[in-house]
Scaffold this motif. Sequence first.
Motif, PDB file in Angstrom:
ATOM      1  N   GLY A 178       0.802  -1.219   0.000  1.00 16.34           N
ATOM      2  CA  GLY A 178       0.000   0.000   0.000  1.00 16.34           C
ATOM      3  C   GLY A 178       0.826   1.256   0.000  1.00 16.34           C
ATOM      4  N   GLY A 179       2.071   1.172  -0.350  1.00 13.45           N
ATOM      5  CA  GLY A 179       2.967   2.319  -0.281  1.00 13.45           C
ATOM      6  C   GLY A 179       2.942   3.239  -1.483  1.00 13.45           C
ATOM      7  N   LEU A 180       2.059   3.016  -2.436  1.00 16.05           N
ATOM      8  CA  LEU A 180       2.014   3.908  -3.589  1.00 16.05           C
ATOM      9  C   LEU A 180       1.390   5.252  -3.247  1.00 16.05           C
ATOM     10  N   LYS A 181       0.649   5.297  -2.154  1.00 19.92           N
ATOM     11  CA  LYS A 181      -0.075   6.514  -1.800  1.00 19.92           C
ATOM     12  C   LYS A 181       0.876   7.695  -1.664  1.00 19.92           C
ATOM     13  N   HIS A 182       2.029   7.471  -1.038  1.00 23.20           N
ATOM     14  CA  HIS A 182       2.966   8.578  -0.836  1.00 23.20           C
ATOM     15  C   HIS A 182       3.610   9.037  -2.143  1.00 23.20           C
ATOM     16  N   MET A 183       3.483   8.256  -3.203  1.00 23.54           N
ATOM     17  CA  MET A 183       4.066   8.607  -4.491  1.00 23.54           C
ATOM     18  C   MET A 183       3.087   9.378  -5.378  1.00 23.54           C
ATOM     19  N   GLN A 184       1.825   9.453  -4.963  1.00 24.63           N
ATOM     20  CA  GLN A 184       0.811  10.113  -5.780  1.00 24.63           C
ATOM     21  C   GLN A 184       0.869  11.620  -5.609  1.00 24.63           C
ATOM     22  N   ALA A 185       0.505  12.354  -6.669  1.00 21.89           N
ATOM     23  CA  ALA A 185       0.446  13.812  -6.603  1.00 21.89           C
ATOM     24  C   ALA A 185      -0.774  14.216  -5.787  1.00 21.89           C
ATOM     25  N   GLU A 186      -0.681  15.391  -5.212  1.00 24.82           N
ATOM     26  CA  GLU A 186      -1.813  15.905  -4.445  1.00 24.82           C
ATOM     27  C   GLU A 186      -2.953  16.201  -5.413  1.00 24.82           C
ATOM     28  N   PRO A 187      -4.173  15.807  -5.066  1.00 23.13           N
ATOM     29  CA  PRO A 187      -5.295  16.090  -5.967  1.00 23.13           C
ATOM     30  C   PRO A 187      -5.585  17.589  -6.010  1.00 23.13           C
ATOM     31  N   VAL A 188      -6.055  18.039  -7.134  1.00 21.54           N
ATOM     32  CA  VAL A 188      -6.426  19.440  -7.293  1.00 21.54           C
ATOM     33  C   VAL A 188      -7.740  19.648  -6.553  1.00 21.54           C
ATOM     34  N   ALA A 189      -7.801  20.736  -5.807  1.00 23.37           N
ATOM     35  CA  ALA A 189      -9.023  21.020  -5.059  1.00 23.37           C
ATOM     36  C   ALA A 189     -10.162  21.274  -6.040  1.00 23.37           C
ATOM     37  N   ALA A 190     -11.346  20.823  -5.681  1.00 21.34           N
ATOM     38  CA  ALA A 190     -12.515  21.035  -6.521  1.00 21.34           C
ATOM     39  C   ALA A 190     -12.770  22.530  -6.631  1.00 21.34           C
ATOM     40  N   PHE A 191     -13.079  22.972  -7.839  1.00 22.97           N
ATOM     41  CA  PHE A 191     -13.284  24.394  -8.058  1.00 22.97           C
ATOM     42  C   PHE A 191     -14.587  24.587  -8.822  1.00 22.97           C
ATOM     43  N   TYR A 192     -15.452  25.375  -8.285  1.00 24.05           N
ATOM     44  CA  TYR A 192     -16.725  25.656  -8.927  1.00 24.05           C
ATOM     45  C   TYR A 192     -16.875  27.149  -9.106  1.00 24.05           C
ATOM     46  N   ILE A 193     -17.454  27.531 -10.217  1.00 20.34           N
ATOM     47  CA  ILE A 193     -17.724  28.945 -10.482  1.00 20.34           C
ATOM     48  C   ILE A 193     -18.971  29.316  -9.700  1.00 20.34           C
ATOM     49  N   ALA A 194     -18.938  30.476  -9.169  1.00 25.62           N
ATOM     50  CA  ALA A 194     -20.119  30.949  -8.442  1.00 25.62           C
ATOM     51  C   ALA A 194     -21.297  31.029  -9.413  1.00 25.62           C
ATOM     52  N   LYS A 195     -22.473  30.647  -8.938  1.00 28.84           N
ATOM     53  CA  LYS A 195     -23.638  30.603  -9.811  1.00 28.84           C
ATOM     54  C   LYS A 195     -24.262  32.005  -9.891  1.00 28.84           C
ATOM     55  N   THR A 196     -23.613  32.810 -10.710  1.00 27.19           N
ATOM     56  CA  THR A 196     -24.128  34.162 -10.938  1.00 27.19           C
ATOM     57  C   THR A 196     -25.236  34.080 -11.977  1.00 27.19           C
TER      58      THR A 196
END
Length: 173
Positions: free
Chosen positions: A74-92
């Motif tokens: 299970g050691g591949l986890k430390h090799m993974q890139a950090e996920p990009v935070a979810a980004f949503y446009i404001a519902k204007t």
Amino acid sequence: SLAAPLQDTPEVQEAKEQFHAAFETAREGKHVALAPVNNDIQAAQIPNAYLDDIEPVVKAKADFQIAFDTAEAGGLKHMQAEPVAAFYIAKTEEVAAAEDQFMKEFMTAEKGEHVKYAPVNNDIQAPQIANSYIPYTQEVVDAADQFMTYYGEAKLKALAATPAVEAATSCCW
């Protein structure tokens, strides 16, 4: 006069007898006994033989084993890139209007009415070029006749130069 049939030679008589015996065996369903049997003795299996690993191969195998064991644990986890935070446009209002327009267009396509989106050529085209023929004068008629004469002569020469193929009916089949 009719020729008398030839008598079978002893070899032919023997072959006929063998054939009839084999035919009767097959008719009785015993023809599997006629199948050839392979009684060859096979050579022994060649033993496996490998070259000793050279230093770069030994190192590569060790590195691979470390990576494999790490992944298995299970050691591949430390090799993974950090996920990009979810980004949503404001519902204007602008975003809401764009979403509504998108859904309207999507539903049109979903209903099979997407032909409405096919491009239309609205370019202004040049007018059709008028057909233009030279007047059918006596000179044109004479030239056309002369051409047809030359054409006919050339065709006859080509046909005469082609080797004749003998008709299939003349064969002795």
